[in-house]
Design a protein around this motif. Structure first.
Motif, PDB file in Angstrom:
ATOM      1  N   PHE A   2       0.822  -0.925  -0.409  1.00  0.00           N
ATOM      2  CA  PHE A   2       0.008  -0.051  -0.187  1.00  0.00           C
ATOM      3  C   PHE A   2       1.041   1.588  -0.037  1.00  0.00           C
ATOM      4  N   GLN A   3       1.834   1.252   0.615  1.00  0.00           N
ATOM      5  CA  GLN A   3       2.885   2.527   0.547  1.00  0.00           C
ATOM      6  C   GLN A   3       3.264   2.543  -0.334  1.00  0.00           C
ATOM      7  N   ASP A   4       3.408   1.211  -0.770  1.00  0.00           N
ATOM      8  CA  ASP A   4       4.565   1.816  -2.232  1.00  0.00           C
ATOM      9  C   ASP A   4       3.380   2.411  -3.738  1.00  0.00           C
ATOM     10  N   LEU A   5       2.242   1.658  -3.624  1.00  0.00           N
ATOM     11  CA  LEU A   5       1.079   2.220  -4.909  1.00  0.00           C
ATOM     12  C   LEU A   5       1.064   3.440  -3.783  1.00  0.00           C
ATOM     13  N   VAL A   6       0.683   3.945  -2.871  1.00  0.00           N
ATOM     14  CA  VAL A   6       0.769   5.881  -2.482  1.00  0.00           C
ATOM     15  C   VAL A   6       1.992   6.739  -3.204  1.00  0.00           C
ATOM     16  N   ARG A   7       3.149   5.898  -3.103  1.00  0.00           N
ATOM     17  CA  ARG A   7       4.498   6.810  -3.421  1.00  0.00           C
ATOM     18  C   ARG A   7       3.926   6.993  -4.968  1.00  0.00           C
ATOM     19  N   GLN A   8       3.431   6.085  -5.984  1.00  0.00           N
ATOM     20  CA  GLN A   8       3.508   6.112  -6.918  1.00  0.00           C
ATOM     21  C   GLN A   8       2.030   6.626  -7.439  1.00  0.00           C
ATOM     22  N   LEU A   9       1.312   6.679  -6.593  1.00  0.00           N
ATOM     23  CA  LEU A   9      -0.209   8.008  -7.232  1.00  0.00           C
ATOM     24  C   LEU A   9       0.381   9.423  -6.933  1.00  0.00           C
ATOM     25  N   ASP A  10       0.815   9.650  -6.167  1.00  0.00           N
ATOM     26  CA  ASP A  10       1.696  10.933  -6.179  1.00  0.00           C
ATOM     27  C   ASP A  10       0.036  11.438  -5.716  1.00  0.00           C
ATOM     28  N   LEU A  11      -0.631  11.906  -4.757  1.00  0.00           N
ATOM     29  CA  LEU A  11      -2.144  11.879  -4.984  1.00  0.00           C
ATOM     30  C   LEU A  11      -2.165  13.717  -4.855  1.00  0.00           C
ATOM     31  N   GLY A  12      -0.953  14.260  -4.294  1.00  0.00           N
ATOM     32  CA  GLY A  12      -1.171  15.365  -4.056  1.00  0.00           C
ATOM     33  C   GLY A  12      -1.736  16.330  -3.219  1.00  0.00           C
ATOM     34  N   PRO A  13      -2.509  17.245  -2.265  1.00  0.00           N
ATOM     35  CA  PRO A  13      -2.187  17.728  -1.122  1.00  0.00           C
ATOM     36  C   PRO A  13      -3.941  17.634  -1.203  1.00  0.00           C
ATOM     37  N   GLY A  14      -4.798  17.469  -0.179  1.00  0.00           N
ATOM     38  CA  GLY A  14      -6.549  17.596   0.205  1.00  0.00           C
ATOM     39  C   GLY A  14      -6.782  16.101  -0.423  1.00  0.00           C
ATOM     40  N   VAL A  15      -5.854  14.845  -0.699  1.00  0.00           N
ATOM     41  CA  VAL A  15      -6.280  14.351  -0.725  1.00  0.00           C
ATOM     42  C   VAL A  15      -5.546  12.772  -0.062  1.00  0.00           C
ATOM     43  N   ARG A  75     -11.442  17.394  -8.076  1.00  0.00           N
ATOM     44  CA  ARG A  75     -11.826  16.332  -9.080  1.00  0.00           C
ATOM     45  C   ARG A  75     -10.591  15.935  -9.742  1.00  0.00           C
ATOM     46  N   LEU A  76     -10.329  16.966 -10.319  1.00  0.00           N
ATOM     47  CA  LEU A  76      -9.077  16.792 -11.495  1.00  0.00           C
ATOM     48  C   LEU A  76      -7.740  15.631 -11.025  1.00  0.00           C
ATOM     49  N   GLN A  77      -8.146  15.843  -9.934  1.00  0.00           N
ATOM     50  CA  GLN A  77      -7.005  15.087  -8.633  1.00  0.00           C
ATOM     51  C   GLN A  77      -7.883  13.781  -8.780  1.00  0.00           C
ATOM     52  N   ILE A  78      -8.941  13.584  -8.899  1.00  0.00           N
ATOM     53  CA  ILE A  78      -9.555  11.965  -8.637  1.00  0.00           C
ATOM     54  C   ILE A  78      -9.988  11.373  -9.758  1.00  0.00           C
ATOM     55  N   GLU A  79      -9.891  11.775 -10.630  1.00  0.00           N
ATOM     56  CA  GLU A  79     -10.365  11.796 -12.370  1.00  0.00           C
ATOM     57  C   GLU A  79      -8.400  10.559 -12.713  1.00  0.00           C
ATOM     58  N   ASN A  80      -7.452  11.933 -12.374  1.00  0.00           N
ATOM     59  CA  ASN A  80      -6.581  11.833 -12.739  1.00  0.00           C
ATOM     60  C   ASN A  80      -6.298  10.125 -12.394  1.00  0.00           C
ATOM     61  N   LEU A  81      -6.526   9.893 -10.582  1.00  0.00           N
ATOM     62  CA  LEU A  81      -6.403   8.860  -9.720  1.00  0.00           C
ATOM     63  C   LEU A  81      -7.154   7.702 -10.505  1.00  0.00           C
ATOM     64  N   LEU A  82      -8.159   7.856 -11.355  1.00  0.00           N
ATOM     65  CA  LEU A  82      -8.707   6.380 -11.496  1.00  0.00           C
ATOM     66  C   LEU A  82      -8.590   6.059 -12.944  1.00  0.00           C
ATOM     67  N   ARG A  83      -7.535   7.123 -13.713  1.00  0.00           N
ATOM     68  CA  ARG A  83      -6.750   6.454 -15.159  1.00  0.00           C
ATOM     69  C   ARG A  83      -5.770   5.813 -14.260  1.00  0.00           C
ATOM     70  N   SER A  84      -4.910   5.785 -12.960  1.00  0.00           N
ATOM     71  CA  SER A  84      -3.879   5.058 -12.937  1.00  0.00           C
ATOM     72  C   SER A  84      -4.204   3.942 -12.835  1.00  0.00           C
ATOM     73  N   GLN A  85      -3.047   3.500 -13.778  1.00  0.00           N
ATOM     74  CA  GLN A  85      -2.352   2.101 -14.244  1.00  0.00           C
ATOM     75  C   GLN A  85      -2.233   1.299 -12.559  1.00  0.00           C
ATOM     76  N   ALA A  86      -1.726   2.071 -12.168  1.00  0.00           N
ATOM     77  CA  ALA A  86      -1.086   1.131 -10.374  1.00  0.00           C
ATOM     78  C   ALA A  86      -2.086   1.257  -9.512  1.00  0.00           C
ATOM     79  N   LEU A  87      -2.678   2.109  -9.650  1.00  0.00           N
ATOM     80  CA  LEU A  87      -4.406   1.527  -8.766  1.00  0.00           C
ATOM     81  C   LEU A  87      -4.944   0.667  -9.302  1.00  0.00           C
ATOM     82  N   LYS A  88      -4.882   0.303 -10.405  1.00  0.00           N
ATOM     83  CA  LYS A  88      -5.948  -0.625 -11.009  1.00  0.00           C
ATOM     84  C   LYS A  88      -5.110  -2.014 -11.197  1.00  0.00           C
ATOM     85  N   ALA A  89      -4.245  -2.149 -11.193  1.00  0.00           N
ATOM     86  CA  ALA A  89      -3.178  -3.186 -10.806  1.00  0.00           C
ATOM     87  C   ALA A  89      -2.959  -3.627  -9.228  1.00  0.00           C
ATOM     88  N   PHE A  90      -3.292  -2.974  -8.358  1.00  0.00           N
ATOM     89  CA  PHE A  90      -3.393  -3.097  -7.151  1.00  0.00           C
ATOM     90  C   PHE A  90      -5.355  -3.696  -6.581  1.00  0.00           C
TER      91      PHE A  90
END
Length: 318
Positions: free
Chosen positions: A258-271, A300-315
Protein backbone atom coordinates in the motif's frame (compact mmCIF):
# COMPACT_ATOMS: atom_id res chain seq x y z
CA UNK A 1 11.19 3.96 73.41
CA UNK A 2 14.00 3.33 75.94
CA UNK A 3 17.55 3.10 74.59
CA UNK A 4 20.90 2.50 76.19
CA UNK A 5 23.33 4.62 74.18
CA UNK A 6 26.88 3.26 74.21
CA UNK A 7 29.96 2.66 72.09
CA UNK A 8 30.37 -0.83 70.60
CA UNK A 9 33.14 -2.50 68.57
CA UNK A 10 32.11 -2.70 64.92
CA UNK A 11 33.11 -6.37 64.91
CA UNK A 12 30.38 -7.09 67.47
CA UNK A 13 27.67 -6.07 64.96
CA UNK A 14 26.12 -8.85 62.87
CA UNK A 15 26.72 -7.25 59.48
CA UNK A 16 25.49 -10.26 57.51
CA UNK A 17 22.05 -10.06 59.14
CA UNK A 18 20.06 -7.71 56.89
CA UNK A 19 16.56 -8.67 58.04
CA UNK A 20 15.68 -5.08 58.91
CA UNK A 21 17.47 -3.37 56.02
CA UNK A 22 15.08 -1.06 54.14
CA UNK A 23 17.35 1.17 52.06
CA UNK A 24 18.48 0.10 48.61
CA UNK A 25 21.16 2.78 48.36
CA UNK A 26 24.80 1.66 48.41
CA UNK A 27 26.28 5.08 47.58
CA UNK A 28 27.66 6.41 50.87
CA UNK A 29 30.44 8.81 49.82
CA UNK A 30 28.59 11.92 51.04
CA UNK A 31 27.53 10.18 54.24
CA UNK A 32 31.13 9.04 54.82
CA UNK A 33 32.39 12.61 54.36
CA UNK A 34 29.77 13.90 56.79
CA UNK A 35 30.68 11.33 59.45
CA UNK A 36 34.39 12.04 58.98
CA UNK A 37 33.75 15.74 59.62
CA UNK A 38 30.99 15.68 62.24
CA UNK A 39 30.74 12.14 63.56
CA UNK A 40 27.60 9.97 63.69
CA UNK A 41 24.87 12.45 64.61
CA UNK A 42 22.06 9.87 64.66
CA UNK A 43 23.39 6.64 66.21
CA UNK A 44 22.24 3.35 64.65
CA UNK A 45 19.76 1.18 66.54
CA UNK A 46 20.78 -2.39 67.51
CA UNK A 47 19.64 -5.16 69.80
CA UNK A 48 21.44 -8.02 71.51
CA UNK A 49 21.17 -11.33 69.70
CA UNK A 50 23.13 -14.61 69.73
CA UNK A 51 26.16 -13.18 71.52
CA UNK A 52 26.38 -10.13 69.27
CA UNK A 53 24.25 -7.23 68.12
CA UNK A 54 21.64 -7.32 65.36
CA UNK A 55 21.29 -4.11 63.33
CA UNK A 56 17.75 -2.70 63.37
CA UNK A 57 18.44 0.68 61.75
CA UNK A 58 21.51 2.50 60.46
CA UNK A 59 23.08 0.06 58.00
CA UNK A 60 24.58 2.83 55.83
CA UNK A 61 26.01 4.69 58.83
CA UNK A 62 27.70 1.50 59.96
CA UNK A 63 29.04 0.81 56.44
CA UNK A 64 30.43 4.35 56.29
CA UNK A 65 32.23 3.93 59.62
CA UNK A 66 33.76 0.67 58.43
CA UNK A 67 35.03 2.35 55.25
CA UNK A 68 36.54 5.11 57.39
CA UNK A 69 38.55 2.46 59.21
CA UNK A 70 36.89 3.00 62.56
CA UNK A 71 36.82 0.23 65.14
CA UNK A 72 33.99 1.48 67.36
CA UNK A 73 30.65 3.19 66.78
CA UNK A 74 28.15 4.95 69.02
CA UNK A 75 24.82 3.07 68.93
CA UNK A 76 21.46 2.94 70.68
CA UNK A 77 20.88 -0.51 72.20
CA UNK A 78 17.27 -1.63 72.53
CA UNK A 79 16.09 -3.30 75.75
CA UNK A 80 16.31 -7.10 75.78
CA UNK A 81 12.56 -7.49 76.11
CA UNK A 82 11.81 -5.55 72.90
CA UNK A 83 9.31 -7.35 70.68
CA UNK A 84 9.63 -8.03 66.95
CA UNK A 85 6.83 -5.65 66.03
CA UNK A 86 8.59 -2.72 67.71
CA UNK A 87 11.85 -3.52 65.92
CA UNK A 88 10.07 -3.57 62.57
CA UNK A 89 8.35 -0.24 63.20
CA UNK A 90 11.62 1.36 64.30
CA UNK A 91 13.42 0.10 61.19
CA UNK A 92 10.71 1.49 58.92
CA UNK A 93 10.32 4.80 60.75
CA UNK A 94 14.08 5.40 60.63
CA UNK A 95 13.75 5.44 56.82
CA UNK A 96 10.23 6.57 55.95
CA UNK A 97 10.22 9.62 58.22
CA UNK A 98 13.49 10.94 56.77
CA UNK A 99 12.87 10.73 53.01
CA UNK A 100 10.47 9.33 50.37
CA UNK A 101 11.03 5.60 49.88
CA UNK A 102 11.47 4.15 46.42
CA UNK A 103 9.29 1.22 45.32
CA UNK A 104 11.62 -1.53 46.51
CA UNK A 105 12.21 0.16 49.84
CA UNK A 106 8.43 0.48 50.23
CA UNK A 107 8.06 -3.20 49.32
CA UNK A 108 10.67 -4.22 51.91
CA UNK A 109 8.99 -2.09 54.56
CA UNK A 110 5.52 -3.48 53.86
CA UNK A 111 6.89 -7.03 53.74
CA UNK A 112 8.42 -6.58 57.18
CA UNK A 113 5.24 -5.02 58.51
CA UNK A 114 3.08 -7.83 57.09
CA UNK A 115 5.13 -10.31 59.09
CA UNK A 116 4.14 -8.75 62.41
CA UNK A 117 0.64 -7.44 61.67
CA UNK A 118 -2.30 -9.26 63.24
CA UNK A 119 -4.46 -9.09 60.11
CA UNK A 120 -5.05 -6.99 56.99
CA UNK A 121 -6.83 -4.25 58.92
CA UNK A 122 -3.95 -4.00 61.37
CA UNK A 123 -1.46 -3.97 58.49
CA UNK A 124 -3.29 -1.07 56.81
CA UNK A 125 -3.49 0.84 60.08
CA UNK A 126 0.21 0.46 60.85
CA UNK A 127 1.18 1.28 57.27
CA UNK A 128 -0.76 4.54 57.44
CA UNK A 129 0.97 5.53 60.69
CA UNK A 130 4.36 4.88 59.08
CA UNK A 131 3.56 6.89 55.92
CA UNK A 132 3.31 3.78 53.74
CA UNK A 133 0.56 2.88 51.22
CA UNK A 134 -2.40 1.44 53.11
CA UNK A 135 -4.73 0.26 50.31
CA UNK A 136 -4.88 -3.56 50.67
CA UNK A 137 -4.80 -4.34 46.94
CA UNK A 138 -1.93 -1.96 46.25
CA UNK A 139 -0.04 -3.19 49.31
CA UNK A 140 -0.12 -6.81 48.10
CA UNK A 141 1.14 -5.79 44.67
CA UNK A 142 3.99 -3.81 46.18
CA UNK A 143 4.91 -6.60 48.60
CA UNK A 144 5.14 -9.06 45.70
CA UNK A 145 7.98 -6.95 44.24
CA UNK A 146 10.32 -8.36 46.91
CA UNK A 147 10.31 -11.70 45.04
CA UNK A 148 11.54 -10.15 41.78
CA UNK A 149 15.06 -10.97 40.51
CA UNK A 150 17.72 -8.65 41.93
CA UNK A 151 18.30 -6.87 38.61
CA UNK A 152 14.64 -5.93 38.24
CA UNK A 153 14.50 -4.71 41.82
CA UNK A 154 17.47 -2.44 41.12
CA UNK A 155 15.78 -1.01 38.04
CA UNK A 156 12.57 -0.40 39.96
CA UNK A 157 14.49 1.32 42.74
CA UNK A 158 16.24 3.52 40.19
CA UNK A 159 12.94 4.41 38.49
CA UNK A 160 13.99 2.74 35.23
CA UNK A 161 11.04 0.36 35.24
CA UNK A 162 7.36 0.92 36.08
CA UNK A 163 5.69 -1.26 38.70
CA UNK A 164 2.99 -2.31 36.19
CA UNK A 165 5.64 -3.72 33.83
CA UNK A 166 7.58 -5.33 36.68
CA UNK A 167 4.43 -7.21 37.71
CA UNK A 168 4.00 -8.45 34.13
CA UNK A 169 7.65 -9.54 33.90
CA UNK A 170 7.20 -11.35 37.22
CA UNK A 171 5.19 -14.01 35.37
CA UNK A 172 8.23 -14.94 33.26
CA UNK A 173 11.28 -16.94 34.25
CA UNK A 174 13.98 -14.94 36.02
CA UNK A 175 16.50 -14.92 33.15
CA UNK A 176 13.94 -13.70 30.62
CA UNK A 177 12.53 -11.12 33.02
CA UNK A 178 16.04 -9.78 33.69
CA UNK A 179 16.81 -9.59 29.95
CA UNK A 180 13.62 -7.71 29.17
CA UNK A 181 14.03 -5.36 32.12
CA UNK A 182 17.53 -4.51 30.90
CA UNK A 183 16.24 -4.03 27.33
CA UNK A 184 13.41 -1.68 28.37
CA UNK A 185 15.72 0.32 30.62
CA UNK A 186 18.47 0.61 27.99
CA UNK A 187 16.01 1.80 25.34
CA UNK A 188 14.21 4.07 27.85
CA UNK A 189 10.82 2.95 26.57
CA UNK A 190 7.50 4.23 27.91
CA UNK A 191 5.07 1.78 29.50
CA UNK A 192 2.82 1.44 26.42
CA UNK A 193 5.75 0.71 24.12
CA UNK A 194 7.15 -1.77 26.66
CA UNK A 195 3.83 -3.58 26.71
CA UNK A 196 3.65 -3.65 22.92
CA UNK A 197 7.13 -5.15 22.58
CA UNK A 198 6.50 -7.64 25.39
CA UNK A 199 3.29 -8.84 23.68
CA UNK A 200 5.04 -9.16 20.31
CA UNK A 201 7.95 -11.11 21.80
CA UNK A 202 5.70 -13.50 23.73
CA UNK A 203 3.36 -14.11 20.77
CA UNK A 204 6.24 -14.72 18.35
CA UNK A 205 7.95 -17.08 20.79
CA UNK A 206 4.73 -18.99 21.42
CA UNK A 207 3.88 -19.34 17.71
CA UNK A 208 7.41 -20.40 16.73
CA UNK A 209 7.80 -22.67 19.78
CA UNK A 210 10.93 -20.97 21.06
CA UNK A 211 11.67 -19.06 24.26
CA UNK A 212 11.72 -15.29 24.50
CA UNK A 213 15.40 -15.51 25.49
CA UNK A 214 16.17 -17.49 22.33
CA UNK A 215 14.31 -14.91 20.27
CA UNK A 216 16.25 -12.02 21.82
CA UNK A 217 19.53 -13.85 21.21
CA UNK A 218 18.95 -14.33 17.49
CA UNK A 219 21.68 -12.58 15.46
CA UNK A 220 19.38 -10.04 13.79
CA UNK A 221 17.98 -8.73 17.07
CA UNK A 222 21.23 -9.06 18.99
CA UNK A 223 23.20 -7.16 16.34
CA UNK A 224 20.61 -4.38 16.24
CA UNK A 225 20.49 -3.94 20.01
CA UNK A 226 24.27 -3.98 20.40
CA UNK A 227 25.03 -1.59 17.52
CA UNK A 228 26.73 1.47 19.09
CA UNK A 229 26.22 3.64 16.00
CA UNK A 230 22.41 3.44 16.15
CA UNK A 231 20.69 5.92 18.45
CA UNK A 232 18.42 4.61 21.18
CA UNK A 233 15.17 5.88 19.64
CA UNK A 234 16.12 4.41 16.25
CA UNK A 235 16.87 1.05 17.85
CA UNK A 236 13.46 1.05 19.49
CA UNK A 237 11.74 1.86 16.19
CA UNK A 238 13.69 -0.72 14.20
CA UNK A 239 13.08 -3.38 16.85
CA UNK A 240 9.35 -2.68 16.79
CA UNK A 241 9.29 -2.90 12.97
CA UNK A 242 11.25 -6.17 12.94
CA UNK A 243 8.95 -7.76 15.51
CA UNK A 244 5.75 -6.55 13.85
CA UNK A 245 6.85 -7.89 10.44
CA UNK A 246 7.63 -11.21 12.02
CA UNK A 247 4.43 -11.36 14.07
CA UNK A 248 2.15 -10.11 11.26
CA UNK A 249 3.84 -11.08 7.99
CA UNK A 250 0.70 -10.75 5.83
CA UNK A 251 -0.26 -7.38 7.26
CA UNK A 252 3.33 -6.16 6.95
CA UNK A 253 3.41 -7.19 3.30
CA UNK A 254 0.06 -5.49 2.68
CA UNK A 255 1.29 -2.32 4.36
CA UNK A 256 4.43 -2.28 2.23
CA UNK A 257 2.39 -2.79 -0.98
CA UNK A 258 0.00 0.00 0.00
CA UNK A 259 2.81 2.42 0.85
CA UNK A 260 4.39 1.69 -2.54
CA UNK A 261 1.04 2.37 -4.23
CA UNK A 262 0.65 5.74 -2.48
CA UNK A 263 4.12 6.74 -3.61
CA UNK A 264 3.26 5.88 -7.21
CA UNK A 265 -0.08 7.67 -7.14
CA UNK A 266 1.41 10.95 -5.89
CA UNK A 267 -2.05 12.09 -4.81
CA UNK A 268 -1.06 15.66 -4.05
CA UNK A 269 -2.43 17.94 -1.33
CA UNK A 270 -5.95 17.56 -0.01
CA UNK A 271 -6.49 13.95 -1.15
CA UNK A 272 -5.74 10.92 1.00
CA UNK A 273 -6.31 7.22 0.36
CA UNK A 274 -7.02 5.34 3.61
CA UNK A 275 -6.78 1.52 3.80
CA UNK A 276 -9.08 -0.67 5.92
CA UNK A 277 -7.97 -1.11 9.53
CA UNK A 278 -5.14 -3.65 9.73
CA UNK A 279 -6.00 -4.43 6.10
CA UNK A 280 -8.80 -6.66 7.37
CA UNK A 281 -11.34 -5.89 4.69
CA UNK A 282 -11.66 -4.56 1.15
CA UNK A 283 -13.19 -1.13 1.70
CA UNK A 284 -10.85 1.82 1.16
CA UNK A 285 -11.66 5.44 2.00
CA UNK A 286 -10.84 8.47 -0.12
CA UNK A 287 -10.57 11.56 2.09
CA UNK A 288 -10.82 15.01 0.45
CA UNK A 289 -10.22 18.34 2.16
CA UNK A 290 -10.82 21.83 0.74
CA UNK A 291 -11.84 25.29 1.90
CA UNK A 292 -12.63 26.95 -1.45
CA UNK A 293 -14.61 25.96 -4.53
CA UNK A 294 -11.59 26.20 -6.80
CA UNK A 295 -9.82 23.72 -4.49
CA UNK A 296 -12.76 21.36 -4.85
CA UNK A 297 -12.50 21.61 -8.64
CA UNK A 298 -8.82 20.73 -8.36
CA UNK A 299 -9.68 17.77 -6.15
CA UNK A 300 -12.05 16.56 -8.89
CA UNK A 301 -9.19 16.65 -11.39
CA UNK A 302 -6.98 14.77 -8.94
CA UNK A 303 -9.65 12.09 -8.55
CA UNK A 304 -10.08 11.79 -12.33
CA UNK A 305 -6.32 11.28 -12.67
CA UNK A 306 -6.52 8.72 -9.89
CA UNK A 307 -9.18 6.75 -11.75
CA UNK A 308 -6.93 6.58 -14.83
CA UNK A 309 -3.99 5.30 -12.79
CA UNK A 310 -2.64 1.94 -13.96
CA UNK A 311 -0.93 1.50 -10.58
CA UNK A 312 -4.29 1.74 -8.79
CA UNK A 313 -5.88 -0.67 -11.26
CA UNK A 314 -3.06 -3.18 -10.80
CA UNK A 315 -3.29 -2.89 -7.02
CA UNK A 316 -6.99 -3.77 -6.91
CA UNK A 317 -6.53 -6.63 -9.37
CA UNK A 318 -3.86 -8.28 -7.21
Amino acid sequence: MRFNEQSLPLKSLQLEDTVYRITTSIAIDKLKDSIAALGVLDPPIVRKKDGGYQIVAGFRRIDACRLLGRHDIRVRVLPTDIDESSCVRLAIADNSFQRPLNLIETARALNLLAGVAVDQMDLSRQADVLSLPDNPTLMQKIISLTSLPAGLQSRLAAGELAMAMALELKRLDSATAESLGRLFADLKLGLNRQRELLTLLIEIARREKITVSELLNEPTLRNLLSAPEIERSQKAGQLRSLLRRRRYPMMSAATADFQDLVRQLDLGPGVQLVPPGNFEGTTYTLAITFDRLDQLRNRRLQIENLLRSQALKAFFEM
